[in-house]
Motif scaffolding. Structure first.
Motif, short mmCIF file in Angstrom:
data_model
loop_
_atom_site.label_atom_id
_atom_site.label_comp_id
_atom_site.label_asym_id
_atom_site.label_seq_id
_atom_site.Cartn_x
_atom_site.Cartn_y
_atom_site.Cartn_z
N ARG A 110 0.94 25.48 8.93
CA ARG A 110 1.55 26.79 8.88
C ARG A 110 1.64 27.38 10.29
O ARG A 110 2.67 27.91 10.68
CB ARG A 110 0.76 27.73 7.96
CG ARG A 110 1.42 29.09 7.80
CD ARG A 110 0.68 30.02 6.87
NE ARG A 110 0.38 29.37 5.61
CZ ARG A 110 -0.75 29.54 4.93
NH1 ARG A 110 -1.69 30.34 5.39
NH2 ARG A 110 -0.95 28.93 3.79
N TRP A 111 0.55 27.28 11.06
CA TRP A 111 0.55 27.83 12.42
C TRP A 111 1.51 27.07 13.33
O TRP A 111 2.16 27.66 14.19
CB TRP A 111 -0.86 27.86 13.00
CG TRP A 111 -1.65 29.00 12.45
CD1 TRP A 111 -2.72 28.94 11.61
CD2 TRP A 111 -1.39 30.38 12.67
NE1 TRP A 111 -3.16 30.19 11.27
CE2 TRP A 111 -2.34 31.11 11.92
CE3 TRP A 111 -0.44 31.09 13.39
CZ2 TRP A 111 -2.38 32.50 11.90
CZ3 TRP A 111 -0.49 32.48 13.38
CH2 TRP A 111 -1.45 33.16 12.64
N ILE A 112 1.61 25.77 13.14
CA ILE A 112 2.57 24.98 13.91
C ILE A 112 3.98 25.42 13.58
O ILE A 112 4.81 25.61 14.47
CB ILE A 112 2.37 23.47 13.67
CG1 ILE A 112 1.06 23.01 14.30
CG2 ILE A 112 3.55 22.67 14.21
CD1 ILE A 112 0.65 21.59 13.95
N ILE A 161 4.94 28.37 12.34
CA ILE A 161 5.13 29.73 12.85
C ILE A 161 5.34 29.70 14.37
O ILE A 161 6.23 30.36 14.90
CB ILE A 161 3.93 30.63 12.47
CG1 ILE A 161 3.96 30.92 10.97
CG2 ILE A 161 3.96 31.94 13.26
CD1 ILE A 161 2.70 31.60 10.45
N GLY A 162 4.53 28.91 15.06
CA GLY A 162 4.66 28.79 16.52
C GLY A 162 6.01 28.20 16.92
O GLY A 162 6.64 28.65 17.86
N GLY A 163 6.45 27.19 16.19
CA GLY A 163 7.76 26.59 16.48
C GLY A 163 8.90 27.56 16.27
O GLY A 163 9.81 27.64 17.09
N CYS A 164 8.83 28.31 15.19
CA CYS A 164 9.88 29.32 14.92
C CYS A 164 9.88 30.39 16.00
O CYS A 164 10.93 30.83 16.46
CB CYS A 164 9.67 29.95 13.55
SG CYS A 164 10.04 28.83 12.19
N ALA A 165 8.69 30.83 16.43
CA ALA A 165 8.59 31.84 17.49
C ALA A 165 9.17 31.32 18.80
O ALA A 165 9.87 32.03 19.51
CB ALA A 165 7.14 32.27 17.68
N ALA A 166 8.91 30.06 19.11
CA ALA A 166 9.43 29.46 20.34
C ALA A 166 10.96 29.39 20.30
O ALA A 166 11.64 29.70 21.27
CB ALA A 166 8.83 28.08 20.56
N SER A 174 -3.15 24.62 9.56
CA SER A 174 -2.67 24.07 10.83
C SER A 174 -1.16 23.88 10.80
O SER A 174 -0.46 24.23 11.75
CB SER A 174 -3.35 22.73 11.13
OG SER A 174 -4.72 22.92 11.33
#
Length: 157
Positions: free
Chosen positions: A10-12, A14-19, A8
């Motif tokens: 890790r996905w947070i 990754i999602g934050g970096c993508a945003a 969880s």
């Protein structure tokens, strides 16, 4: 359970970096001025021609921006967001859609877009000042070039 927490996080991450990366990409895209096929002037030439009366130099930024940096000597201020922008501009040039009009904004993005719009509206001698007041890839801009400015007078607009 601990394994699920790590996934969880890790996905947070990754999602934050993508945003963040997406936000920077959108910001950069918005700062790239559209192509304008018409004439362009550097700030030095724009200043010289405006003071000589050879061109109407129009500062299309907002009152807040005018207050922050001042308005270039020889320029008229006309906020491009005004509902009556085109009629006000037409009045400034006394109905002559062939008059030489140079547009300047902060960094050349809005002036290029508006140059295209005004050309589509029938103005035939629109000139873009892509350096803007604050500089861009086209050059240092009016302020850094040390060109004279006058204070924004709210009562004069």
């Amino acid at each position: 359970m601990a394994r699920n927490v790590k996934r969880s996080r890790r996905w947070i991450l990754i999602g934050g970096c993508a945003a963040v990366a997406g936000g920077f990409a959108i910001r950069e895209y918005r700062l790239i001025p559209p192509d304008y096929a018409g004439r362009q002037l550097g700030v030095q030439d724009a200043h010289r021609q405006a003071v000589a009366g050879d061109v109407l130099l129009l500062d299309i930024r907002t009152p807040k921006e005018w207050q922050s940096t001042g308005i270039g000597e020889g320029a008229k201020s006309l906020d491009m967001r005004r509902d009556d922008f085109i009629p006000a501009l037409t009045q400034l040039v006394k109905g002559d859609k062939g008059a030489a009009i140079a547009l300047i904004c902060a960094r050349g993005v809005r002036s290029a877009r508006l140059s295209n719009r005004l050309t589509e509206a029938g103005f035939t001698n629109i000139i873009d000042v892509p350096e803007g007041m604050l500089g861009s890839a086209a050059g240092p801009g009016w302020v850094r070039a040390g060109l004279p400015v006058r204070d924004y007078d709210r009562s004069a607009v």
